[in-house]
Design a protein around this motif. Structure first.
Motif, PDB file in Angstrom:
ATOM      1  N   ILE A   1       0.857  -1.181   0.000  1.00 28.66           N
ATOM      2  CA  ILE A   1       0.000   0.000   0.000  1.00 28.66           C
ATOM      3  C   ILE A   1       0.893   1.231   0.000  1.00 28.66           C
ATOM      4  N   ALA A   2       0.869   1.957  -1.094  1.00 24.71           N
ATOM      5  CA  ALA A   2       1.772   3.107  -1.215  1.00 24.71           C
ATOM      6  C   ALA A   2       1.282   4.054  -2.298  1.00 24.71           C
ATOM      7  N   ASP A   3       1.610   5.315  -2.116  1.00 24.36           N
ATOM      8  CA  ASP A   3       1.345   6.370  -3.094  1.00 24.36           C
ATOM      9  C   ASP A   3       2.698   6.783  -3.663  1.00 24.36           C
ATOM     10  N   ILE A   4       2.916   6.583  -4.960  1.00 23.93           N
ATOM     11  CA  ILE A   4       4.249   6.847  -5.516  1.00 23.93           C
ATOM     12  C   ILE A   4       4.567   8.340  -5.618  1.00 23.93           C
ATOM     13  N   SER A   5       3.579   9.196  -5.368  1.00 22.38           N
ATOM     14  CA  SER A   5       3.870  10.633  -5.360  1.00 22.38           C
ATOM     15  C   SER A   5       4.531  11.065  -4.053  1.00 22.38           C
ATOM     16  N   VAL A   6       4.544  10.160  -3.067  1.00 22.41           N
ATOM     17  CA  VAL A   6       5.185  10.419  -1.776  1.00 22.41           C
ATOM     18  C   VAL A   6       6.572   9.790  -1.797  1.00 22.41           C
TER      19      VAL A   6
END
Length: 260
Positions: free
Chosen positions: A61-66
């Motif tokens: 679970i991850a947001d690649i913009s972070v």
């Protein structure tokens, strides 16, 4: 094609093209690391992949913009599988915005559509060098077909195409390939996530299908099959290339119609 023993990392895997890629690679026996922001959707896709292959994917679970998430994505993948063979940079967002709209729209698009793949690829390359692996970037036909109502989005995809070429040239001597797939309209919920309701979403796709030379639009599976081909040994001599999956949209409207 057979990806037995190959580790495939897919971003944006919880829906749309990313989900289709996940299911297709699962059917080809790949070991999967699936990245996404929507926990419920990602778990659902992972369950489908398990049924298709008998192997449970790694869920991240991850947001690649972070930026802080980038190293974690690679670390969790390597900790689980001890190798990486294919990176599919699929995660992306669409914002309907023109040149005169808030610059924050541009910043958000760049963060996810360009900066995220840039940093993730940087982190992945050392492992891909070890495995002689490859990267497949999911770009868009609008990288070369200007749409003023989507100007910042078009710009990010054009940048992704040049990123593909430059990285491909840099890492080719080390045995790593980098290619891009450039879909036209694909029957996903991308426009819904951009704010359109169901009725308008259907209307947009119907309108687009009517304008295509092939009079239809693509589905996620069509894109996934091409991604898998480029990631496979069958494409071992292909790098720095872009492939349209757009039902002929890039051909444009004939200047001279043979019927006239």
């Amino acid at each position: 094609m057979d990806f037995t023993g190959k580790v495939v990392l897919i971003t944006g895997a919880s829906a749309g093209i990313g989900a289709s890629c996940a299911l297709h690679f699962a059917k080809l026996s790949a070991d999967l690391a699936l990245v996404g922001r929507n926990v419920k959707n990602l778990n659902k896709i992972a369950e489908q992949c398990t049924k298709a292959s008998g192997k449970e994917p790694l869920i991240i679970i991850a947001d690649i913009s972070v930026e802080e998430n980038i190293a974690r994505i690679i670390k969790e993948t390597i900790d689980k599988y001890e190798r990486l063979d294919v990176l599919v940079n699929n995660a992306g967002i669409v914002i309907m915005a023109t040149f005169m709209d808030d610059i924050k729209n541009f910043d958000r698009l760049v963060a996810t559509n360009i900066r995220g793949p840039y940093l993730l690829t940087q982190q992945a390359i050392p492992h891909l060098i070890e495995s002689k692996g490859n990267v497949v970037n999911v770009s868009s036909i609008v990288s070369s077909v200007p749409i003023p109502a989507m100007m910042p989005y078009c710009m990010t995809k054009a940048a992704l195409d040049m990123f593909t070429k430059c990285v491909a040239l840099e890492v080719a001597p080390k045995g790593v390939r980098v290619n891009s797939v450039n879909p036209g309209p694909v029957n996903t919920e991308l426009f819904k996530r951009a704010g359109f309701d169901e009725e308008r979403n259907k209307g947009i796709f119907a309108m687009m299908a009517a304008t295509m030379p092939l009079k239809k639009y693509a589905h996620g599976e069509d894109v996934a099959k091409l991604v898998a081909f480029l990631a496979s040994d069958s494409a071992s001599c292909i790098t720095g290339s872009r492939y349209e999956v757009d039902c002929g949209l890039h051909l444009g409207t004939p200047v001279l119609d043979s019927k006239n």
